[in-house]
Scaffold this motif. Sequence first.
Motif, short mmCIF file in Angstrom:
data_model
loop_
_atom_site.label_atom_id
_atom_site.label_comp_id
_atom_site.label_asym_id
_atom_site.label_seq_id
_atom_site.Cartn_x
_atom_site.Cartn_y
_atom_site.Cartn_z
N GLY A 203 0.97 -1.08 0.26
CA GLY A 203 0.48 -0.22 -0.52
C GLY A 203 0.98 1.26 0.68
O GLY A 203 2.06 1.67 -1.17
N ASP B 265 -1.55 0.04 4.17
CA ASP B 265 -1.12 1.05 4.00
C ASP B 265 0.04 0.57 4.78
O ASP B 265 -0.47 0.00 6.29
CB ASP B 265 -1.47 2.27 3.81
CG ASP B 265 -2.80 2.95 3.09
OD1 ASP B 265 -2.39 1.93 1.49
OD2 ASP B 265 -3.41 3.49 2.75
N CYS C 272 -4.90 -0.44 9.50
CA CYS C 272 -3.56 -0.68 9.15
C CYS C 272 -2.39 -1.27 9.68
O CYS C 272 -2.26 -0.26 11.37
CB CYS C 272 -2.86 0.02 7.98
SG CYS C 272 -2.53 1.52 8.32
#
Length: 308
Positions: free
Chosen positions: A39, A194, A230
């Motif tokens: 990401g 991410d 994340c």
Amino acid sequence: MSKLPKHIGKIGTPPIKCQGIKTKLINFIAENIKWEGDGRWIEPFLGSGVVLFNIQPCRALVSDTNKHIIHLYQQIQSGKIDEVLVKAYLKSADEQLKKGGQDYYLEVRKRFNEQGSSLDFLFLNRSCFNGLMRFNSKGGYNVPFGHKPERFAQAYITKIINQISWIKKMMKGKDWVFEVADWRQTLRQAKEADFVYLDPPYIGRHADYYNNWTEEDAIELAEVAKRLHCGFALSMWLENKYRKNEHIENHWDGLELRSFSHFYHVGSREDLRNEMQEALVLPGKNLNNIPLQIKQDIEHPIQFKLFE
Ligand SMILES: C[S@@+](CC[C@H](N)C(=O)[O-])C[C@H]1O[C@@H](n2cnc3c(N)ncnc32)[C@H](O)[C@@H]1O
């Protein structure tokens, strides 16, 4: 290329300096973060950008409320500011600084506070007292002159130009977005693949127009970070000779904590140095049930001056 952990052989330095710059902690950060690199690298407290430029992710969303930093990097990215322009600007500034000294510095500072040119910002940041970046309550740069009219000697200009070339090279071919934004706005865009790196200002220290960071802000950040879907890591000071950072124990409990100790000089004498422990807080397996685990995995303290 973006996958972490990794060891970075030669640490690069960006053209802008700021309080809390993480140059000496790059490998501590890069070697302790786990990220597949699929990401985006999300960095909502960009500061000098030294972490981003050394990690070199393929895709990134980076931001800061300090519009001057972001505008400078946006202009280098778009090609509006390059080595040729910076060299010509600094050469001319050098001549005028040699003649005018502090008066010239103050003239540039006034012009910058009225017009906000990125080249003037670079000039101020590299010739002001102690390389500080500080703004008054109206957002005006207010650091005094570093008292070196010969500051922009040829070797120093070359050093700055090389730093511009380096970050330009790092930006090339990468999908990096620089934004002026509050951290909340940036974190709302985080997606599962991410990775978020957080380096907020010290609570109650270096307070100025862009660094008004209170205990309430820090608590809100901890709450939001713990709900991210994340991976993330947070940098924060852990302990010095005088006290422990209780905020970590109080608000990041249950997460994994890595620590790194280093020394900084408090005066010109070699023996006047203080130890500082830095923390990197990482999500634990079970957020609220595990007690804080401290793992000190780097034990080679390094020496450095605060703002070199
Ligand atoms: C400790 S510095 C980051 C240093 C950076 N990691 C480096 O190595 O240069 C914190 C940064 O957060 C920015 N900042 C302060 N308040 C903010 C906010 N509410 N939202 C986003 N950025 C903020 C400041 O302008 C400053 O550049």
